[in-house]
Design a protein around this motif. Sequence first.
Motif, PDB file in Angstrom:
ATOM      1  N   ILE A  44       0.842  -1.202   0.000  1.00 45.74           N
ATOM      2  CA  ILE A  44       0.000   0.000   0.000  1.00 45.74           C
ATOM      3  C   ILE A  44       0.874   1.249   0.000  1.00 45.74           C
ATOM      4  CG2 ILE A  44      -1.625   1.368   1.356  1.00 45.74           C
ATOM      5  CD1 ILE A  44      -2.920  -1.228   2.263  1.00 45.74           C
ATOM      6  N   LEU A  45       1.899   1.269   0.845  1.00 53.16           N
ATOM      7  CA  LEU A  45       2.791   2.433   0.921  1.00 53.16           C
ATOM      8  C   LEU A  45       3.547   2.633  -0.397  1.00 53.16           C
ATOM      9  CD1 LEU A  45       4.258   2.020   4.523  1.00 53.16           C
ATOM     10  CD2 LEU A  45       2.579   3.697   3.759  1.00 53.16           C
ATOM     11  N   LEU A  46       3.964   1.537  -1.016  1.00 54.07           N
ATOM     12  CA  LEU A  46       4.707   1.637  -2.274  1.00 54.07           C
ATOM     13  C   LEU A  46       3.815   1.999  -3.453  1.00 54.07           C
ATOM     14  CD1 LEU A  46       7.128  -1.416  -1.924  1.00 54.07           C
ATOM     15  CD2 LEU A  46       7.730   1.001  -1.827  1.00 54.07           C
ATOM     16  N   ALA A  47       2.496   1.877  -3.268  1.00 52.58           N
ATOM     17  CA  ALA A  47       1.577   2.209  -4.364  1.00 52.58           C
ATOM     18  C   ALA A  47       1.508   3.710  -4.615  1.00 52.58           C
ATOM     19  CB  ALA A  47       0.182   1.669  -4.054  1.00 52.58           C
ATOM     20  N   PHE A  48       1.901   4.511  -3.625  1.00 49.35           N
ATOM     21  CA  PHE A  48       1.869   5.962  -3.764  1.00 49.35           C
ATOM     22  C   PHE A  48       3.260   6.480  -4.129  1.00 49.35           C
ATOM     23  CE2 PHE A  48      -1.481   4.892  -0.756  1.00 49.35           C
ATOM     24  CZ  PHE A  48      -2.553   5.631  -1.230  1.00 49.35           C
ATOM     25  N   SER A  64       6.418   8.572  -3.683  1.00 52.20           N
ATOM     26  CA  SER A  64       6.954   8.943  -2.377  1.00 52.20           C
ATOM     27  C   SER A  64       6.684  10.402  -2.023  1.00 52.20           C
ATOM     28  CB  SER A  64       8.456   8.658  -2.325  1.00 52.20           C
ATOM     29  OG  SER A  64       9.127   9.366  -3.350  1.00 52.20           O
ATOM     30  N   ILE A  65       6.854  11.311  -2.988  1.00 53.68           N
ATOM     31  CA  ILE A  65       6.679  12.735  -2.683  1.00 53.68           C
ATOM     32  C   ILE A  65       5.209  13.047  -2.393  1.00 53.68           C
ATOM     33  CG2 ILE A  65       6.414  13.394  -5.106  1.00 53.68           C
ATOM     34  CD1 ILE A  65       8.155  15.408  -2.292  1.00 53.68           C
ATOM     35  N   LEU A  66       4.280  12.365  -3.095  1.00 49.82           N
ATOM     36  CA  LEU A  66       2.854  12.598  -2.836  1.00 49.82           C
ATOM     37  C   LEU A  66       2.462  12.071  -1.460  1.00 49.82           C
ATOM     38  CD1 LEU A  66       1.167  11.781  -6.280  1.00 49.82           C
ATOM     39  CD2 LEU A  66       1.785  14.006  -5.314  1.00 49.82           C
ATOM     40  N   LEU A  67       3.016  10.926  -1.086  1.00 43.62           N
ATOM     41  CA  LEU A  67       2.735  10.382   0.243  1.00 43.62           C
ATOM     42  C   LEU A  67       3.293  11.307   1.321  1.00 43.62           C
ATOM     43  CD1 LEU A  67       1.647   8.101   1.998  1.00 43.62           C
ATOM     44  CD2 LEU A  67       3.827   6.898   1.689  1.00 43.62           C
ATOM     45  N   ALA A  68       4.484  11.839   1.094  1.00 42.88           N
ATOM     46  CA  ALA A  68       5.082  12.769   2.061  1.00 42.88           C
ATOM     47  C   ALA A  68       4.244  14.041   2.178  1.00 42.88           C
ATOM     48  CB  ALA A  68       6.510  13.100   1.642  1.00 42.88           C
ATOM     49  N   ILE A  69       3.759  14.556   1.045  1.00 39.86           N
ATOM     50  CA  ILE A  69       2.911  15.753   1.063  1.00 39.86           C
ATOM     51  C   ILE A  69       1.636  15.492   1.868  1.00 39.86           C
ATOM     52  CG2 ILE A  69       1.457  17.225  -0.375  1.00 39.86           C
ATOM     53  CD1 ILE A  69       3.616  17.037  -2.546  1.00 39.86           C
ATOM     54  N   ALA A  70       1.040  14.321   1.659  1.00 33.72           N
ATOM     55  CA  ALA A  70      -0.195  13.984   2.375  1.00 33.72           C
ATOM     56  C   ALA A  70       0.048  13.929   3.887  1.00 33.72           C
ATOM     57  CB  ALA A  70      -0.729  12.646   1.872  1.00 33.72           C
ATOM     58  N   GLY A 116      10.564   9.910   6.752  1.00 28.65           N
ATOM     59  CA  GLY A 116      10.882   8.645   7.400  1.00 28.65           C
ATOM     60  C   GLY A 116       9.875   7.560   7.071  1.00 28.65           C
ATOM     61  N   ILE A 117       8.592   7.895   7.090  1.00 28.27           N
ATOM     62  CA  ILE A 117       7.541   6.924   6.760  1.00 28.27           C
ATOM     63  C   ILE A 117       7.676   6.468   5.310  1.00 28.27           C
ATOM     64  CG2 ILE A 117       5.046   6.663   6.428  1.00 28.27           C
ATOM     65  CD1 ILE A 117       4.652   8.430   8.881  1.00 28.27           C
ATOM     66  N   VAL A 118       8.015   7.391   4.425  1.00 30.88           N
ATOM     67  CA  VAL A 118       8.210   7.044   3.008  1.00 30.88           C
ATOM     68  C   VAL A 118       9.335   6.024   2.839  1.00 30.88           C
ATOM     69  CG1 VAL A 118       8.996   7.973   0.802  1.00 30.88           C
ATOM     70  CG2 VAL A 118       7.250   9.191   2.105  1.00 30.88           C
ATOM     71  N   GLN A 119      10.352   6.091   3.724  1.00 34.84           N
ATOM     72  CA  GLN A 119      11.502   5.190   3.622  1.00 34.84           C
ATOM     73  C   GLN A 119      11.211   3.796   4.173  1.00 34.84           C
ATOM     74  OE1 GLN A 119      14.517   6.050   2.314  1.00 34.84           O
ATOM     75  NE2 GLN A 119      13.983   8.172   1.925  1.00 34.84           N
ATOM     76  N   ILE A 120      10.212   3.661   5.031  1.00 34.60           N
ATOM     77  CA  ILE A 120       9.977   2.393   5.730  1.00 34.60           C
ATOM     78  C   ILE A 120       9.805   1.198   4.792  1.00 34.60           C
ATOM     79  CG2 ILE A 120       8.302   1.153   7.175  1.00 34.60           C
ATOM     80  CD1 ILE A 120       7.941   3.728   8.778  1.00 34.60           C
ATOM     81  N   PRO A 121       8.927   1.258   3.765  1.00 34.90           N
ATOM     82  CA  PRO A 121       8.739   0.061   2.925  1.00 34.90           C
ATOM     83  C   PRO A 121       9.997  -0.389   2.197  1.00 34.90           C
ATOM     84  CG  PRO A 121       7.626   1.975   1.974  1.00 34.90           C
ATOM     85  CD  PRO A 121       8.042   2.347   3.357  1.00 34.90           C
ATOM     86  N   ILE A 122      10.896   0.529   1.895  1.00 34.39           N
ATOM     87  CA  ILE A 122      12.150   0.154   1.229  1.00 34.39           C
ATOM     88  C   ILE A 122      12.947  -0.785   2.127  1.00 34.39           C
ATOM     89  CG2 ILE A 122      14.333   1.041   0.326  1.00 34.39           C
ATOM     90  CD1 ILE A 122      12.869   3.677  -0.262  1.00 34.39           C
ATOM     91  N   TYR A 123      13.047  -0.447   3.412  1.00 31.91           N
ATOM     92  CA  TYR A 123      13.829  -1.268   4.337  1.00 31.91           C
ATOM     93  C   TYR A 123      13.102  -2.554   4.711  1.00 31.91           C
ATOM     94  CZ  TYR A 123      16.887   2.730   4.691  1.00 31.91           C
ATOM     95  OH  TYR A 123      17.757   3.736   4.381  1.00 31.91           O
ATOM     96  N   ILE A 124      11.769  -2.516   4.728  1.00 35.54           N
ATOM     97  CA  ILE A 124      11.021  -3.752   4.994  1.00 35.54           C
ATOM     98  C   ILE A 124      11.313  -4.778   3.910  1.00 35.54           C
ATOM     99  CG2 ILE A 124       8.726  -4.789   5.084  1.00 35.54           C
ATOM    100  CD1 ILE A 124       7.695  -2.279   6.426  1.00 35.54           C
ATOM    101  N   ARG A 125      11.214  -4.363   2.657  1.00 34.61           N
ATOM    102  CA  ARG A 125      11.428  -5.304   1.557  1.00 34.61           C
ATOM    103  C   ARG A 125      12.871  -5.804   1.498  1.00 34.61           C
ATOM    104  NH1 ARG A 125       8.085  -4.483  -4.002  1.00 34.61           N
ATOM    105  NH2 ARG A 125       6.092  -5.166  -3.143  1.00 34.61           N
ATOM    106  N   LEU A 162      16.618  15.408  -0.909  1.00 33.14           N
ATOM    107  CA  LEU A 162      15.884  15.930  -2.065  1.00 33.14           C
ATOM    108  C   LEU A 162      14.391  16.069  -1.761  1.00 33.14           C
ATOM    109  CD1 LEU A 162      16.401  16.799  -4.984  1.00 33.14           C
ATOM    110  CD2 LEU A 162      15.937  14.451  -5.696  1.00 33.14           C
ATOM    111  N   GLU A 163      13.821  15.084  -1.082  1.00 30.95           N
ATOM    112  CA  GLU A 163      12.397  15.146  -0.743  1.00 30.95           C
ATOM    113  C   GLU A 163      12.117  16.270   0.254  1.00 30.95           C
ATOM    114  OE1 GLU A 163      11.680  11.194   0.609  1.00 30.95           O
ATOM    115  OE2 GLU A 163      11.255  10.419  -1.391  1.00 30.95           O
ATOM    116  N   ALA A 164      13.017  16.460   1.208  1.00 30.92           N
ATOM    117  CA  ALA A 164      12.851  17.543   2.175  1.00 30.92           C
ATOM    118  C   ALA A 164      12.915  18.898   1.484  1.00 30.92           C
ATOM    119  CB  ALA A 164      13.921  17.447   3.262  1.00 30.92           C
ATOM    120  N   ALA A 165      13.830  19.029   0.522  1.00 36.56           N
ATOM    121  CA  ALA A 165      13.920  20.286  -0.231  1.00 36.56           C
ATOM    122  C   ALA A 165      12.650  20.515  -1.050  1.00 36.56           C
ATOM    123  CB  ALA A 165      15.140  20.254  -1.149  1.00 36.56           C
ATOM    124  N   GLY A 166      12.104  19.442  -1.610  1.00 43.24           N
ATOM    125  CA  GLY A 166      10.850  19.571  -2.360  1.00 43.24           C
ATOM    126  C   GLY A 166       9.700  20.020  -1.488  1.00 43.24           C
TER     127      GLY A 166
END
Length: 277
Positions: free
Chosen positions: A117-121, A123-129, A146-155, A209-213
Amino acid sequence: MGKFWERFLQSTSGKIGLILTISIVLLSVLAPILHPYDPATDRNFTARLKPPSVEHWFGTDGLGRDILVLVWYGMRTSLTVGLISVGIGLIIGLTLGLIAGYFRGKVDTFISWVTDILLAFPSILLAIAIVTVTGPSLPSVMLAVGIVQIPIYIRLTRSMVLSLREQEFIQAVKALGASPDRIIFNHILPSTLSPLIVQATLSIGTATLEAAGLGFLGLGAQPPTPELGTMLADAFKGGYSLTYPWTTIFPGLFITISVLAFNLLGDGLRDSLDPRS
Protein backbone atom coordinates in the motif's frame (compact mmCIF):
# COMPACT_ATOMS: atom_id res chain seq x y z
CA MET A 1 38.43 -4.18 7.71
CA GLY A 2 41.72 -3.68 5.88
CA LYS A 3 40.36 -5.38 2.75
CA PHE A 4 37.26 -3.20 2.92
CA TRP A 5 39.31 0.02 2.91
CA GLU A 6 41.54 -1.35 0.18
CA ARG A 7 38.52 -2.00 -2.05
CA PHE A 8 36.89 1.29 -1.07
CA LEU A 9 39.97 3.33 -1.94
CA GLN A 10 39.96 1.74 -5.39
CA SER A 11 36.53 3.29 -6.03
CA THR A 12 36.82 6.77 -7.50
CA SER A 13 33.17 7.56 -6.85
CA GLY A 14 33.50 6.33 -3.27
CA LYS A 15 36.50 8.57 -2.56
CA ILE A 16 34.82 11.63 -4.05
CA GLY A 17 31.63 10.89 -2.13
CA LEU A 18 33.54 10.41 1.12
CA ILE A 19 35.39 13.73 0.73
CA LEU A 20 32.17 15.60 -0.09
CA THR A 21 30.26 13.92 2.75
CA ILE A 22 32.95 14.67 5.33
CA SER A 23 33.05 18.28 4.14
CA ILE A 24 29.26 18.62 4.46
CA VAL A 25 29.24 17.06 7.93
CA LEU A 26 32.11 19.23 9.18
CA LEU A 27 30.59 22.42 7.80
CA SER A 28 27.23 21.54 9.37
CA VAL A 29 28.71 20.72 12.77
CA LEU A 30 31.02 23.74 12.87
CA ALA A 31 28.47 26.27 11.54
CA PRO A 32 27.41 27.68 14.96
CA ILE A 33 31.07 27.98 15.99
CA LEU A 34 32.52 29.52 12.84
CA HIS A 35 29.60 31.83 12.10
CA PRO A 36 26.76 32.15 14.64
CA TYR A 37 23.49 32.94 12.87
CA ASP A 38 20.66 35.00 14.31
CA PRO A 39 17.72 35.37 11.88
CA ALA A 40 16.48 38.42 13.77
CA THR A 41 19.66 40.42 13.23
CA ASP A 42 21.44 38.84 10.23
CA ARG A 43 19.62 40.94 7.68
CA ASN A 44 20.26 44.29 6.07
CA PHE A 45 17.47 45.81 3.99
CA THR A 46 19.86 48.34 2.48
CA ALA A 47 21.84 45.44 0.96
CA ARG A 48 18.91 43.65 -0.66
CA LEU A 49 19.66 41.49 -3.72
CA LYS A 50 23.31 42.45 -3.99
CA PRO A 51 25.28 40.35 -6.52
CA PRO A 52 28.17 38.11 -5.41
CA SER A 53 31.10 40.18 -4.20
CA VAL A 54 34.07 40.09 -1.83
CA GLU A 55 31.78 41.07 1.03
CA HIS A 56 29.00 38.62 0.12
CA TRP A 57 30.47 35.70 -1.83
CA PHE A 58 27.07 34.31 -2.86
CA GLY A 59 25.24 37.66 -2.89
CA THR A 60 22.24 38.57 -0.76
CA ASP A 61 18.55 37.66 -0.85
CA GLY A 62 15.38 39.74 -0.74
CA LEU A 63 15.85 40.51 2.94
CA GLY A 64 19.50 41.44 2.62
CA ARG A 65 20.69 38.21 4.21
CA ASP A 66 24.00 36.68 3.13
CA ILE A 67 23.15 33.71 0.91
CA LEU A 68 26.41 31.94 1.81
CA VAL A 69 25.37 31.88 5.48
CA LEU A 70 21.83 30.78 4.59
CA VAL A 71 23.12 27.97 2.36
CA TRP A 72 25.55 26.93 5.09
CA TYR A 73 22.80 26.63 7.69
CA GLY A 74 20.41 25.22 5.11
CA MET A 75 22.81 22.32 4.53
CA ARG A 76 22.88 21.78 8.28
CA THR A 77 19.08 21.58 8.32
CA SER A 78 19.03 19.22 5.32
CA LEU A 79 21.61 16.92 6.90
CA THR A 80 19.61 16.80 10.14
CA VAL A 81 16.42 15.95 8.26
CA GLY A 82 18.19 13.30 6.19
CA LEU A 83 19.81 11.54 9.14
CA ILE A 84 16.74 11.54 11.40
CA SER A 85 14.25 10.56 8.69
CA VAL A 86 16.47 7.74 7.41
CA GLY A 87 16.97 6.62 11.02
CA ILE A 88 13.18 6.42 11.46
CA GLY A 89 12.73 4.45 8.24
CA LEU A 90 15.68 2.14 8.97
CA ILE A 91 14.71 1.23 12.54
CA ILE A 92 11.02 0.61 11.82
CA GLY A 93 11.62 -1.04 8.43
CA LEU A 94 14.39 -3.28 9.79
CA THR A 95 12.25 -4.41 12.72
CA LEU A 96 9.21 -5.20 10.58
CA GLY A 97 11.33 -6.85 7.90
CA LEU A 98 12.99 -9.15 10.45
CA ILE A 99 9.60 -10.13 11.89
CA ALA A 100 7.99 -10.70 8.49
CA GLY A 101 10.90 -12.65 7.03
CA TYR A 102 11.55 -14.92 10.00
CA PHE A 103 8.09 -15.69 11.37
CA ARG A 104 6.22 -15.69 8.02
CA GLY A 105 2.54 -16.66 8.15
CA LYS A 106 -0.18 -14.09 8.77
CA VAL A 107 2.27 -11.58 10.21
CA ASP A 108 4.28 -11.64 6.99
CA THR A 109 1.11 -11.33 4.91
CA PHE A 110 -0.09 -8.29 6.86
CA ILE A 111 3.28 -6.50 6.81
CA SER A 112 3.67 -7.21 3.07
CA TRP A 113 0.17 -5.87 2.48
CA VAL A 114 0.95 -2.62 4.32
CA THR A 115 4.24 -2.34 2.42
CA ASP A 116 2.49 -2.72 -0.94
CA ILE A 117 0.00 0.00 0.00
CA LEU A 118 2.79 2.43 0.92
CA LEU A 119 4.71 1.64 -2.27
CA ALA A 120 1.58 2.21 -4.36
CA PHE A 121 1.87 5.96 -3.76
CA PRO A 122 4.64 8.11 -5.27
CA SER A 123 6.95 8.94 -2.38
CA ILE A 124 6.68 12.74 -2.68
CA LEU A 125 2.85 12.60 -2.84
CA LEU A 126 2.74 10.38 0.24
CA ALA A 127 5.08 12.77 2.06
CA ILE A 128 2.91 15.75 1.06
CA ALA A 129 -0.20 13.98 2.37
CA ILE A 130 1.46 13.21 5.72
CA VAL A 131 2.78 16.77 6.18
CA THR A 132 -0.62 18.18 5.24
CA VAL A 133 -2.23 16.12 8.02
CA THR A 134 0.44 16.78 10.67
CA GLY A 135 1.03 20.43 9.74
CA PRO A 136 4.00 22.11 8.02
CA SER A 137 7.08 21.98 10.24
CA LEU A 138 10.54 20.45 10.36
CA PRO A 139 9.52 17.53 12.64
CA SER A 140 6.61 16.79 10.28
CA VAL A 141 9.02 16.63 7.34
CA MET A 142 11.29 14.22 9.24
CA LEU A 143 8.30 12.02 10.09
CA ALA A 144 6.89 12.11 6.56
CA VAL A 145 10.17 11.34 4.81
CA GLY A 146 10.88 8.64 7.40
CA ILE A 147 7.54 6.92 6.76
CA VAL A 148 8.21 7.04 3.01
CA GLN A 149 11.50 5.19 3.62
CA ILE A 150 9.98 2.39 5.73
CA PRO A 151 8.74 0.06 2.93
CA ILE A 152 12.15 0.15 1.23
CA TYR A 153 13.83 -1.27 4.34
CA ILE A 154 11.02 -3.75 4.99
CA ARG A 155 11.43 -5.30 1.56
CA LEU A 156 15.21 -5.28 1.64
CA THR A 157 15.39 -6.83 5.13
CA ARG A 158 12.63 -9.37 4.46
CA SER A 159 14.25 -10.62 1.26
CA MET A 160 17.60 -11.14 3.03
CA VAL A 161 15.99 -12.87 6.02
CA LEU A 162 14.04 -15.24 3.76
CA SER A 163 17.33 -16.30 2.21
CA LEU A 164 19.30 -16.53 5.43
CA ARG A 165 16.73 -18.50 7.43
CA GLU A 166 17.19 -21.46 5.09
CA GLN A 167 20.99 -21.47 5.34
CA GLU A 168 22.66 -24.44 7.00
CA PHE A 169 24.21 -22.43 9.84
CA ILE A 170 20.77 -21.09 10.84
CA GLN A 171 19.29 -24.59 10.73
CA ALA A 172 22.16 -25.83 12.88
CA VAL A 173 21.57 -23.12 15.48
CA LYS A 174 17.86 -24.00 15.52
CA ALA A 175 18.70 -27.67 16.04
CA LEU A 176 20.83 -26.72 19.05
CA GLY A 177 17.73 -25.14 20.62
CA ALA A 178 18.49 -21.41 20.19
CA SER A 179 15.52 -19.11 20.73
CA PRO A 180 14.14 -17.01 17.82
CA ASP A 181 15.41 -13.83 19.49
CA ARG A 182 18.94 -15.22 19.70
CA ILE A 183 18.85 -16.43 16.11
CA ILE A 184 17.58 -13.09 14.80
CA PHE A 185 19.88 -10.77 16.75
CA ASN A 186 23.03 -12.88 16.93
CA HIS A 187 23.03 -14.59 13.53
CA ILE A 188 20.61 -13.05 11.02
CA LEU A 189 20.86 -9.34 11.85
CA PRO A 190 24.68 -9.09 11.51
CA SER A 191 24.45 -10.69 8.06
CA THR A 192 21.96 -8.06 6.87
CA LEU A 193 23.89 -4.96 7.96
CA SER A 194 26.07 -4.43 4.86
CA PRO A 195 23.21 -3.96 2.36
CA LEU A 196 21.31 -1.86 4.90
CA ILE A 197 24.29 0.47 5.41
CA VAL A 198 24.55 1.00 1.66
CA GLN A 199 20.81 1.63 1.33
CA ALA A 200 20.83 4.05 4.28
CA THR A 201 23.64 6.06 2.69
CA LEU A 202 21.77 6.30 -0.60
CA SER A 203 18.53 7.14 1.23
CA ILE A 204 20.07 10.19 2.90
CA GLY A 205 20.47 11.76 -0.55
CA THR A 206 16.88 10.89 -1.44
CA ALA A 207 15.62 12.24 1.88
CA THR A 208 17.51 15.50 1.32
CA LEU A 209 15.88 15.93 -2.06
CA GLU A 210 12.40 15.15 -0.74
CA ALA A 211 12.85 17.54 2.18
CA ALA A 212 13.92 20.29 -0.23
CA GLY A 213 10.85 19.57 -2.36
CA LEU A 214 8.56 19.89 0.64
CA GLY A 215 10.33 23.09 1.63
CA PHE A 216 9.84 24.49 -1.86
CA LEU A 217 6.11 23.79 -1.57
CA GLY A 218 5.98 25.63 1.77
CA LEU A 219 5.44 22.41 3.75
CA GLY A 220 8.94 22.14 5.22
CA ALA A 221 10.92 24.23 7.65
CA GLN A 222 9.09 27.43 8.49
CA PRO A 223 10.72 30.89 8.74
CA PRO A 224 13.09 31.91 10.16
CA THR A 225 14.73 28.44 9.95
CA PRO A 226 17.08 28.43 6.93
CA GLU A 227 16.43 25.56 4.52
CA LEU A 228 17.55 25.11 0.91
CA GLY A 229 14.13 24.32 -0.54
CA THR A 230 12.58 27.25 1.32
CA MET A 231 15.26 29.57 -0.09
CA LEU A 232 14.27 28.56 -3.62
CA ALA A 233 10.59 29.09 -2.80
CA ASP A 234 11.29 32.57 -1.38
CA ALA A 235 13.13 33.57 -4.56
CA PHE A 236 10.26 32.41 -6.79
CA LYS A 237 7.56 33.92 -4.60
CA GLY A 238 9.47 37.20 -4.40
CA GLY A 239 9.62 37.37 -8.21
CA TYR A 240 13.37 37.84 -8.40
CA SER A 241 14.49 34.29 -9.24
CA LEU A 242 15.26 35.19 -12.87
CA THR A 243 16.43 38.77 -12.51
CA TYR A 244 18.71 37.91 -9.58
CA PRO A 245 19.72 34.31 -10.45
CA TRP A 246 22.22 33.86 -7.60
CA THR A 247 19.26 33.60 -5.22
CA THR A 248 18.37 30.24 -6.83
CA ILE A 249 21.66 29.02 -8.30
CA PHE A 250 23.52 28.57 -5.02
CA PRO A 251 20.73 26.85 -3.02
CA GLY A 252 20.03 24.57 -5.99
CA LEU A 253 23.73 23.85 -6.44
CA PHE A 254 24.18 22.77 -2.83
CA ILE A 255 21.08 20.57 -2.94
CA THR A 256 22.72 18.84 -5.92
CA ILE A 257 26.07 18.56 -4.13
CA SER A 258 24.45 17.05 -1.02
CA VAL A 259 22.51 14.44 -3.00
CA LEU A 260 25.53 13.66 -5.18
CA ALA A 261 27.83 13.23 -2.15
CA PHE A 262 25.72 10.54 -0.51
CA ASN A 263 24.95 8.77 -3.78
CA LEU A 264 28.65 8.54 -4.65
CA LEU A 265 29.47 7.38 -1.13
CA GLY A 266 26.75 4.75 -1.36
CA ASP A 267 28.13 3.51 -4.69
CA GLY A 268 31.58 3.19 -3.15
CA LEU A 269 30.25 1.31 -0.12
CA ARG A 270 28.21 -1.01 -2.33
CA ASP A 271 31.31 -1.97 -4.34
CA SER A 272 33.39 -2.43 -1.19
CA LEU A 273 30.81 -4.47 0.76
CA ASP A 274 29.77 -6.67 -2.17
CA PRO A 275 30.37 -10.27 -1.02
CA ARG A 276 31.36 -11.25 -4.57
CA SER A 277 34.42 -8.97 -4.30
